[in-house]
Design a protein around this motif. Sequence first.
Motif, short mmCIF file in Angstrom:
data_model
loop_
_atom_site.label_atom_id
_atom_site.label_comp_id
_atom_site.label_asym_id
_atom_site.label_seq_id
_atom_site.Cartn_x
_atom_site.Cartn_y
_atom_site.Cartn_z
N GLU A 175 0.84 -1.20 0.00
CA GLU A 175 0.00 0.00 0.00
C GLU A 175 0.87 1.25 0.00
OE1 GLU A 175 -4.25 1.27 1.92
OE2 GLU A 175 -2.92 -0.03 3.08
N SER A 176 1.93 1.23 0.77
CA SER A 176 2.86 2.37 0.79
C SER A 176 3.54 2.54 -0.57
CB SER A 176 3.94 2.15 1.87
OG SER A 176 3.36 2.10 3.15
N ALA A 177 3.95 1.43 -1.17
CA ALA A 177 4.60 1.50 -2.49
C ALA A 177 3.65 2.04 -3.53
CB ALA A 177 5.10 0.12 -2.89
N SER A 178 2.40 1.59 -3.49
CA SER A 178 1.42 1.99 -4.49
C SER A 178 1.06 3.46 -4.38
CB SER A 178 0.16 1.13 -4.33
OG SER A 178 -0.78 1.42 -5.32
N ALA A 179 1.22 4.02 -3.19
CA ALA A 179 0.85 5.42 -2.98
C ALA A 179 1.89 6.39 -3.54
CB ALA A 179 0.67 5.69 -1.49
N ARG A 180 3.08 5.90 -3.90
CA ARG A 180 4.15 6.77 -4.39
C ARG A 180 4.18 6.76 -5.92
NH1 ARG A 180 7.92 8.14 -0.64
NH2 ARG A 180 8.17 9.85 -2.11
N GLU A 181 4.37 7.93 -6.52
CA GLU A 181 4.55 8.05 -7.97
C GLU A 181 6.04 8.15 -8.24
OE1 GLU A 181 2.37 7.84 -10.35
OE2 GLU A 181 0.54 7.84 -9.15
N THR A 182 6.60 7.14 -8.91
CA THR A 182 8.05 7.12 -9.12
C THR A 182 8.46 7.81 -10.41
OG1 THR A 182 8.04 5.05 -10.39
CG2 THR A 182 8.11 4.87 -7.98
N GLY A 183 7.51 7.97 -11.35
CA GLY A 183 7.89 8.47 -12.67
C GLY A 183 8.41 7.38 -13.56
N VAL A 184 8.56 6.17 -13.02
CA VAL A 184 8.98 5.00 -13.81
C VAL A 184 7.74 4.13 -13.96
CG1 VAL A 184 10.53 3.02 -13.94
CG2 VAL A 184 11.30 5.14 -12.84
N LEU A 185 7.18 4.11 -15.16
CA LEU A 185 5.88 3.46 -15.36
C LEU A 185 5.89 1.99 -14.99
CD1 LEU A 185 4.71 5.17 -18.67
CD2 LEU A 185 3.59 5.29 -16.44
N ALA A 186 6.97 1.29 -15.32
CA ALA A 186 7.04 -0.13 -14.99
C ALA A 186 6.92 -0.34 -13.49
CB ALA A 186 8.33 -0.74 -15.51
N MET A 187 7.58 0.50 -12.73
CA MET A 187 7.54 0.40 -11.27
C MET A 187 6.15 0.76 -10.75
SD MET A 187 9.71 -0.29 -8.75
CE MET A 187 11.37 0.26 -9.24
N ASP A 188 5.53 1.81 -11.31
CA ASP A 188 4.21 2.22 -10.86
C ASP A 188 3.16 1.14 -11.15
OD1 ASP A 188 5.30 4.57 -10.01
OD2 ASP A 188 4.70 5.73 -11.77
N LEU A 189 3.24 0.51 -12.31
CA LEU A 189 2.30 -0.55 -12.64
C LEU A 189 2.53 -1.78 -11.77
CD1 LEU A 189 2.25 -0.30 -16.54
CD2 LEU A 189 0.36 0.20 -15.00
N ARG A 190 3.79 -2.09 -11.52
CA ARG A 190 4.12 -3.23 -10.66
C ARG A 190 3.53 -3.03 -9.26
NH1 ARG A 190 10.19 -4.20 -8.40
NH2 ARG A 190 9.78 -5.96 -7.03
N ALA A 191 3.66 -1.82 -8.74
CA ALA A 191 3.13 -1.52 -7.40
C ALA A 191 1.61 -1.67 -7.38
CB ALA A 191 3.53 -0.11 -6.98
N ARG A 192 0.93 -1.17 -8.40
CA ARG A 192 -0.53 -1.26 -8.44
C ARG A 192 -0.99 -2.71 -8.57
NH1 ARG A 192 0.90 3.56 -9.41
NH2 ARG A 192 -0.48 5.38 -9.28
N PHE A 193 -0.26 -3.49 -9.36
CA PHE A 193 -0.63 -4.89 -9.50
C PHE A 193 -0.55 -5.61 -8.16
CE2 PHE A 193 0.99 -9.26 -9.85
CZ PHE A 193 -0.14 -9.86 -10.39
N HIS A 194 0.56 -5.44 -7.46
CA HIS A 194 0.72 -6.15 -6.19
C HIS A 194 -0.25 -5.63 -5.12
CE1 HIS A 194 3.92 -8.84 -7.26
NE2 HIS A 194 4.62 -7.85 -7.79
N HIS A 195 -0.56 -4.34 -5.18
CA HIS A 195 -1.54 -3.79 -4.25
C HIS A 195 -2.90 -4.45 -4.47
CE1 HIS A 195 -3.44 0.10 -2.40
NE2 HIS A 195 -3.42 -0.90 -1.55
N ALA A 196 -3.32 -4.51 -5.74
CA ALA A 196 -4.61 -5.15 -6.06
C ALA A 196 -4.57 -6.64 -5.75
CB ALA A 196 -4.95 -4.93 -7.54
N ARG A 197 -3.45 -7.29 -6.03
CA ARG A 197 -3.33 -8.74 -5.82
C ARG A 197 -3.50 -9.09 -4.35
NH1 ARG A 197 0.39 -11.64 -3.73
NH2 ARG A 197 1.95 -9.96 -3.76
#
Length: 913
Positions: A542-564
């Motif tokens: 949840e903490s990772a997903s709340a941060r915008e890194t500017g690196v799309l691969a990282m942002d999508l990875r965080a959202r996937f794991h948050h939802a998972r």
Amino acid sequence: MNGLLVGRSAELSKLVRVLESAADGTAGVALVGGDAGIGKTRLAGELVAEARERGFHVMVGQCAELGDALPYLPLADALRGAEPAVREAVAAHPMLGQLLPGHDTGAPSAGLTQQRLFGSLLGLLSDVQPVLFVIEDLHWADRSTRDLLVFLSRMLQSERVCVVGTYRTDDLHRRHPLRAVLAELKRLPSVTNVELGPLESGEMSDYVTTLGEVDAQELGLIVSRAGGNPFYAEELFAAMSEGDSLPDGLASLLLSRVEVLSEAGQRVLRAAAVAGRRVEDELLREVSGLPLAEFEEAVREIVSRGLLKVQGYGYAFRHALLQEAVYTDLLPGERTRLHADFARLLTSSAELAHHHLASHDLAGALAASAQAGREAERLGAPAEAHNHYDQALGLWDRVEGAEELAGESRAALAFRSAVAAADSGDNHRAVTRLRALPPTSEVDERLAYYLFETNDPPGAIAAAERAVESAEDAPSLARALATQARTLLWGPRHHEVEPLTARALETARASGAVDAEVGALLTLASYVENRGDVARAHSLVESASARETGVLAMDLRARFHHARIHYEQGMLAQAAEVADAGVKLAVDTGLNWSTYGTDLRFLRLLIHYVAGEWDAAEAVAAGFGARVGTLSEAILSSFALFIEVGRGLPAVEARLEWLRPFWHDALATYMSRGMAAEHALWNGDPAAALDHVHAALATLDEGESGTLRLAAVGLSAMTELGTTEGADDLLARARFAATRGPTGEFVQLGPEGQAWALRVEAEWLRLQGRLDVELWRKVVAAFDFGFVYEVARTRWRLAEALLAAGEREEAQEQWSLAKEAAGRLRAAPLEAALLEFGRRARFGGGQPEGALTAREVEVLRLVAEGLTNREIAGRLFIAQKTVSVHVSNILGKLDVATRTQAAAAARTHNLLS
């Protein structure tokens, strides 16, 4: 273009069939091959006219002989010349806009630019369909355009899109890069191959007569000399019409037509040949060196003789063969000077590099190559970027002041080259390039990442350790620590992950390295989750997903794991919200087909599936093409089986047949054969179901949670077979997975895992002939976190147990609840099983004695909607005669005489729920 197409009716018919299929919603690709001058462009032009007649939007792009120097040239060409509706739609896909003059999307995004570009084009084609997209002269295509063609051929499924590519067969030498692409594409069912051979003599005679008046002797001479090649015939006819003699060979013939031009005309045409197939008016005038009036007169002469044609704001050779003949005839010095003149005037770095090299200006070539590499990076063409950088590096030692010309150091340029190689899919080349560089923290951190991706954990760990030791600043240290933790996550040194990520997080937060912080959070979350601390893992993600890194691969990875993690904890509403946001980010950025873009979509399908939103799940599954050609496509396609097996859709068998070649892969086997087992059970083949279960289990390590569902299905199959052989081993393996997990340490399962563990125990007792009512109640309660389908399936078993225990009233209540849910889901196999059970138990509250089959219920629903037999056949993809038989059976079972009476009886007996 002549008004009549001669001798190509069969080939045109094949292309029109692809176009018609596209119009009906089955995307297709056609590859048109043939020798130079054989009529590929003419045939494509005829298809373009046909497409416009049918209301298609048309996009036409052409590759150039500069090859890899100009990435995506045919796509840029097609977008520039597209119809207004297409150009307007490009505004919604800014990644495509960067291919047009005056557009710039800024810096590339960590290797995802190409994926974003491909996804954006797919989105554009979907927005403006029906579309015909023609790519001419693929034998000159750059690597990125070839990759784009492969992508479209695989990804386009139900879109109303037709893609046509033309290529010269006589240019494809043994090592030509297009050969492998053609071999790969021609194996796909969506690809139609069209080969153009020489015209027969009769067809050639007919064709020549369409060009103009010609006597019998001249006709015979043209036909015999042309050898079935229409372009050669046209040139022979033109030469005869102008009173010229006919030299031997096509090149000589073409040059003989050039030699009749004025001196100024020849000068302009030679300059145009150096430019390539096409050239802008102002550029050609500058290079020709002629006064404006003389230049325009020369061009008018060339155009009137049909050697050049006006195209946009410039000119194009009527045929590539003519350009090649003129260029080849230039003297060496003349060619060098003209290339230098173009290099002096051009602004495109890629073209500049080409002309500088051809004019032997190595300094200019190095500077232009380095800049061309950066431009290719921005465009999302990593293969071309790598080639440009390597070209600059190859010139480095031969040029004074190389670093100043390149705009950066040799090491920096070589690092760019390595990253571009990796982004183009060549991690091994990237590793080789990085190992040749002076070691720095950045170099070793990237090296560790690529070695990890190429399955070399020891090498990755060693490189990551060097990166940590040599880090020159806090952000570099944070990234190196995060990468080192990732390399250790699945190995024997996994106990080092937590202290490493703690140090990485502290360093990242202090230095503002958000990407390193999110990477460390996700690695730590995976580590603690695998050790059973799901609550902490949830908090970290949840903490990772709340941060915008500017690196799309990282942002999508965080959202996937948050939802998972939400999903795995049974928090379906929250999982859906996060997954929807992730899918939207992927779609908005053109990353729908990236790794985490597809992961988010299949997770969204599972959430719909579990929540009982099966129409939405089926809509998502429709995007997971059945016609798969790669492993990643096969794995994605497997997820569609959840809804297709659950509903008993006809697509299941075809999808499984396509997936069968990928059963050598663990994940593809686990996914598709696990669902194939359930499909076999529903279709009365428990032996096949058990075979599928054993094959799927063989792909799993001891303790993996996926064991539980497979074990439940396997025990159910054993009950149907009446055998207990191997049941003890299956139960023991499931119990280990439920308590110890993959690491052998205690694991706390989520709600779904706990429910499946209970289902295994209940199925085990059922196999022994013991129907434990209380245990089945617990299974129902466990799945009632929101898993609508499994609650219904479990109520069926609970009803069986209650009936056996003499609790008939409650058994009928559970059966009714299950039947209502199955009807709402349109879960035809479960409905059929429940109807059969209800018939045997004499449930139904007045339901007709002759229970309807699942297919008859489907037909009855459509009858009640007022559909005719023909409309029902079309809706269910079955024969009209089969529908007639079903309707007759329904009338008989309901004891009614008309379709209206059948619909009324169905409502009375609650058969349409």
